[in-house]
Design an enzyme around this catalytic site. Structure first.
Site, PDB file in Angstrom:
ATOM      1  N   THR A  61       0.800  -1.228   0.000  1.00  0.00           N
ATOM      2  CA  THR A  61       0.000   0.000   0.000  1.00  0.00           C
ATOM      3  C   THR A  61       0.834   1.280   0.000  1.00  0.00           C
ATOM      4  O   THR A  61       0.280   2.383  -0.001  1.00  0.00           O
ATOM      5  CB  THR A  61      -0.953   0.020   1.210  1.00  0.00           C
ATOM      6  OG1 THR A  61      -0.181  -0.138   2.414  1.00  0.00           O
ATOM      7  CG2 THR A  61      -1.974  -1.101   1.117  1.00  0.00           C
ATOM      8  N   GLY A  62       2.137   1.158   0.018  1.00  0.00           N
ATOM      9  CA  GLY A  62       2.985   2.339  -0.041  1.00  0.00           C
ATOM     10  C   GLY A  62       2.824   3.069  -1.371  1.00  0.00           C
ATOM     11  O   GLY A  62       2.441   2.484  -2.388  1.00  0.00           O
ATOM     12  N   LYS A  87      -2.548  -4.657   7.983  1.00  0.00           N
ATOM     13  CA  LYS A  87      -3.677  -4.300   7.124  1.00  0.00           C
ATOM     14  C   LYS A  87      -4.208  -5.532   6.406  1.00  0.00           C
ATOM     15  O   LYS A  87      -3.453  -6.428   6.042  1.00  0.00           O
ATOM     16  CB  LYS A  87      -3.252  -3.238   6.107  1.00  0.00           C
ATOM     17  CG  LYS A  87      -2.863  -1.896   6.717  1.00  0.00           C
ATOM     18  CD  LYS A  87      -2.568  -0.859   5.644  1.00  0.00           C
ATOM     19  CE  LYS A  87      -2.207   0.489   6.266  1.00  0.00           C
ATOM     20  NZ  LYS A  87      -1.944   1.520   5.219  1.00  0.00           N
ATOM     21  N   GLU A 141      17.679   1.093  -2.123  1.00  0.00           N
ATOM     22  CA  GLU A 141      19.065   1.474  -1.896  1.00  0.00           C
ATOM     23  C   GLU A 141      19.341   1.559  -0.396  1.00  0.00           C
ATOM     24  O   GLU A 141      18.439   1.646   0.417  1.00  0.00           O
ATOM     25  CB  GLU A 141      19.348   2.841  -2.522  1.00  0.00           C
ATOM     26  CG  GLU A 141      19.211   2.878  -4.026  1.00  0.00           C
ATOM     27  CD  GLU A 141      19.451   4.276  -4.558  1.00  0.00           C
ATOM     28  OE1 GLU A 141      20.630   4.630  -4.744  1.00  0.00           O
ATOM     29  OE2 GLU A 141      18.474   4.998  -4.779  1.00  0.00           O
ATOM     30  N   TYR A 204      19.627  -0.368 -19.635  1.00  0.00           N
ATOM     31  CA  TYR A 204      18.549   0.231 -20.425  1.00  0.00           C
ATOM     32  C   TYR A 204      19.063   0.633 -21.804  1.00  0.00           C
ATOM     33  O   TYR A 204      18.366   0.492 -22.815  1.00  0.00           O
ATOM     34  CB  TYR A 204      17.975   1.464 -19.716  1.00  0.00           C
ATOM     35  CG  TYR A 204      17.554   1.243 -18.290  1.00  0.00           C
ATOM     36  CD1 TYR A 204      17.140  -0.009 -17.835  1.00  0.00           C
ATOM     37  CD2 TYR A 204      17.576   2.283 -17.365  1.00  0.00           C
ATOM     38  CE1 TYR A 204      16.765  -0.216 -16.520  1.00  0.00           C
ATOM     39  CE2 TYR A 204      17.201   2.094 -16.048  1.00  0.00           C
ATOM     40  CZ  TYR A 204      16.805   0.848 -15.621  1.00  0.00           C
ATOM     41  OH  TYR A 204      16.444   0.660 -14.315  1.00  0.00           O
ATOM     42  N   GLU A 254      31.397  -3.802 -14.497  1.00  0.00           N
ATOM     43  CA  GLU A 254      32.049  -2.536 -14.171  1.00  0.00           C
ATOM     44  C   GLU A 254      33.161  -2.783 -13.167  1.00  0.00           C
ATOM     45  O   GLU A 254      33.342  -3.908 -12.674  1.00  0.00           O
ATOM     46  CB  GLU A 254      31.038  -1.532 -13.613  1.00  0.00           C
ATOM     47  CG  GLU A 254      30.429  -1.922 -12.281  1.00  0.00           C
ATOM     48  CD  GLU A 254      29.346  -0.952 -11.818  1.00  0.00           C
ATOM     49  OE1 GLU A 254      28.688  -0.336 -12.678  1.00  0.00           O
ATOM     50  OE2 GLU A 254      29.144  -0.816 -10.591  1.00  0.00           O
ATOM     51  N   HIS A 297      28.144   3.776  -7.701  1.00  0.00           N
ATOM     52  CA  HIS A 297      27.617   2.556  -7.107  1.00  0.00           C
ATOM     53  C   HIS A 297      28.410   2.170  -5.863  1.00  0.00           C
ATOM     54  O   HIS A 297      29.634   2.341  -5.833  1.00  0.00           O
ATOM     55  CB  HIS A 297      27.684   1.394  -8.099  1.00  0.00           C
ATOM     56  CG  HIS A 297      26.717   1.507  -9.231  1.00  0.00           C
ATOM     57  ND1 HIS A 297      26.948   0.946 -10.462  1.00  0.00           N
ATOM     58  CD2 HIS A 297      25.513   2.116  -9.319  1.00  0.00           C
ATOM     59  CE1 HIS A 297      25.930   1.207 -11.267  1.00  0.00           C
ATOM     60  NE2 HIS A 297      25.046   1.911 -10.597  1.00  0.00           N
TER      61      HIS A 297
END
Length: 703
Positions: A61-62, A87, A141, A204, A254, A297
């Site tokens: 529900t956030g 809930k 994160e 992406y 990386e 990162h």
């Protein structure tokens, strides 16, 4: 597979030639630690998601979870409900349950999307493991490192649950229209290329390139850029190997850790045992990362003795992967490799919805949906490094009363050896690391890791093995055992990333001496940011001694790294995403340019962050041109263009021209806004063209 051993891309050839001095010689052997098989390895098949996958949300529900679920439902993901503690009822027309036990019983989920804030995320993952949810995807994160290591210690003892993340975009099967994460949906297309990546933005870019080539994607796994990942590159490759929908594999690595080296070992074995292997293409970002710095990162840094990104590039190429210099080249490269491998590319590039299904069963394409970014979107994990002169204050509570152990400010002698407590990223556990020499030229071959369960103290047998590797006198064993035990207690108590030192044995007194000038004291910033733990340690940070622009950038959710004082460097960079920012520095070097900075606006840049970024870049008097490189995955290209115009209105640009490369979401609108602005801006969609123009301006000025 001879064709797959060398790139057919002229860009890759230029990349190799322009960085030849950085690479290892051909066929040079390299070593990695061998992972001991655990029950967790058997869960890799849980990554094979599709239309059949029943998905629930934790934190359903956030606000962020709600928006993300709406987008994923529109895409076609089979979301069956979710959990919010305390809930019960309905949410988005789906069952809402108060705990995972009830959700497991009533909804029978195959996967859970953990949209819980970092302070509670570790416990939420543990709850999902206890409920034996097959696939757990954690996107938040700043989950503290020791929380993640504790989670991994639990996961390694069981064979029911598999973790993707944390701090990862998640996992998506475009053929099955199943998204568990926050990937930008318009970029993806059903197809036959599997992608596993550390970097979200680079993945992406790769996805967009593969889509433009008509190949599409079968399964994309976001490993994430944290120090420890629940699913790594090799795990992804294992799935792609046996997936009937996957015809080719893409790896995006990386700087930092050994995931790429482990992948190279797997690739060599795969090519030897397979008669018609699927072609593999790869990229490694961070060739020009600053040594000793964290490049955006949390895991983008190389520990002592680890291979550089340039060396990883060479290792992967020697193993049989075809390397590319920029993710926009993956589509054409993979198309060529598929043809060379004897596969019918015309069938692979055909409409995958007309082809037979394996484990993916969806036959419809969901509508394009906007992406939802998870919590803490503008924060960047940074470790705290303390200086050598701060070491005594931190070490005193743990080492001051140890018999036979002393601290000294003297430099370590040539005969010194190395002891450290750090992270074994491959084993996903803390480890003791010892070497009989501190000679950096030999350290990679002589250092050995001894991993142990984060929940327990290292067993005495392990400590004795670590000491035996040092080849020290037997008379020193007792004192060394006491020292390692104390360092291990400190490591866990302070939530450290690395505690290490050069150590010698006094020939007169047989005392163990820790040489503070050589000490590395690195602590997890997330423990403090997310949970307000280790406040006393983090109060020792002295921001007044740091680069002012870097501190100011951090206050605005931007990662800025001042690269060097090289007078020939004159290009300012502004990029969204740490992996893409690293790759931008690398690719500029190919074209003959040098950047003054690394700047990551975050995965979702805003007009205000773009404005602040310009201000920071322009403080360096060397800047002759600014290169804005944006891939609109999570970031809208039109919004970025408006942000650039805002910067021109409100920031004194000092006559510095700006070259803008906008690709991805709403790229046409962004390029049009730039082109029609009447300002000193140039817009491109291709990276090579934009980089060529940037270097031209940097060398000769605006024409």
């Amino acid at each position: 597979m001879a064709a797959s051993r060398s790139s057919n891309s002229c860009h890759a050839m230029l990349f190799r030639q322009s960085h030849a001095k950085h690479f290892l010689p051909k066929r040079r052997p390299f070593s990695i630690s061998r992972t001991v098989r655990s029950p967790y390895d058997d869960t890799v098949h849980n990554l094979r998601i599709g239309r059949h996958t029943r998905v629930i949300y934790q934190g359903f529900t956030g606000r962020v979870a709600t928006g993300n679920a709406k987008d994923s439902l529109a895409y076609g993901t089979n979301i069956v409900g979710g959990v919010t503690p305390g809930k019960e009822g309905e949410h988005l027309g789906l069952p809402l349950l108060p705990n995972l036990r009830k959700a497991k019983e009533q909804l029978k989920p195959d996967a859970t999307a953990v949209f819980v804030a970092a302070p509670q995320c570790g416990q939420a993952i543990e709850d999902a493991i206890e409920a034996e949810i097959p696939l757990i995807v954690a996107v938040a994160e700043h989950i503290p490192l020791h929380d993640v290591m504790r989670v991994m210690s639990i996961l390694k003892t069981q064979s029911k649950s598999r973790l993707v993340g944390a701090n990862a975009p998640g996992i998506i099967a475009p053929i099955g229209f199943c998204r568990i994460g926050f990937q930008p949906l318009p970029t993806f297309s059903p197809g036959h290329i599997g992608i596993v990546a550390k970097s979200g933005t680079l993945s992406y870019e790769a996805v967009a390139s593969v889509t433009r080539a008509g190949l599409g994607q079968s399964l994309c796994i976001g490993m994430g850029g944290d120090i420890i990942a629940g699913t790594n590159i090799v795990d992804g490759l294992k799935v792609f190997e046996h997936d009937p929908e996957t015809e080719g594999m893409v790896i995006i690595g990386e700087v930092g850790g050994r995931a790429e080296e482990d992948a190279a070992e797997w690739i060599k074995d795969y090519l030897q045992r397979t008669s018609k292997p699927k072609p593999i293409a790869a990229l490694v970002a961070g060739i020009h990362a600053t040594a000793g710095r964290i490049m955006g990162h949390a895991g983008a840094w190389a520990a002592r003795g680890e291979h550089t990104a340039a060396e990883k590039y060479s290792i992967l190429q020697d193993a049989g992967a075809t390397m590319v210099d920029h993710p926009e080249n993956f589509g054409t490269t993979m198309k060529s490799l598929l043809s060379q491998s004897g596969r019918d590319v015309s069938k692979i590039t055909g409409n995958p919805t007309d082809q037979k299904r394996g484990y993916h069963t969806s036959m419809r394409r969901g509508p394009a949906a906007r992406s939802r970014r998870p919590q803490n979107q503008h924060q960047h994990t940074r470790s705290l490094h303390l200086r050598a002169d701060q070491a005594p204050k931190v070490l005193e509570p743990y080492l001051s009363n140890l018999e036979g152990v002393t601290l000294t400010s003297n430099a370590a002698p040539d005969s010194a050896f190395y002891i450290g407590l750090t992270v074994d990223r491959t084993e996903r556990q803390p480890c003791i690391r010892t070497s009989p020499t501190t000679d950096i030229s030999r350290f990679r071959e002589t250092a050995k890791r001894f991993p142990f369960d984060q929940r327990e103290a290292p067993p005495d047998s392990l400590i004795q093995s670590a000491i035996a590797h040092l080849n020290t006198p037997e008379s020193a064993t007792k004192h060394l055992t006491t020292l390692i035990n104390s360092m291990a207690k400190m490591y866990k108590k302070t939530e450290a990333v690395t505690i290490s030192s050069s150590i010698s044995i006094s020939p007169q007194s047989q005392q163990i001496q820790l040489h503070t000038p050589s000490m590395v004291l690195q602590f997890d910033d997330s423990a403090y940011r997310s949970n307000k733990r280790q406040e006393s340690i983090h109060q020792l940070r002295q921001k007044d001694l740091e680069q002012p622009e870097e501190v100011e950038a951090e206050n605005h959710g931007i990662v800025y790294v001042h690269l060097s004082e090289d007078p020939s460097a004159n290009i300012g960079t502004l990029v969204n995403g740490a992996g893409l920012a690293m790759n931008t520095l690398d690719a500029l070097h190919i074209h003959g340019g040098k950047a003054i900075n690394f700047l990551d606006t975050g995965g979702k840049a805003t007009s205000e962050t773009v404005k602040k970024s310009f201000e920071l870049i322009l403080r360096d008097e060397r800047v002759k041109v600014i290169f804005v490189n944006i891939f609109g995955g999570l970031t809208d290209g039109g919004m970025i263009a408006e942000g650039i115009l805002l910067a021109f209105r409100e920031v004194e640009m000092k006559g510095v021209p700006v070259v803008v490369r906008i690709r991805g979401t709403n790229e046409e609108a962004g390029q049009r806004i730039i082109a029609e602005s009447g300002l000193d801006l140039e817009a491109f969609d291709g990276f090579a063209e934009a980089a060529t123009r940037v270097v031209e301006i940097a060398r000769e000025g605006k024409k």
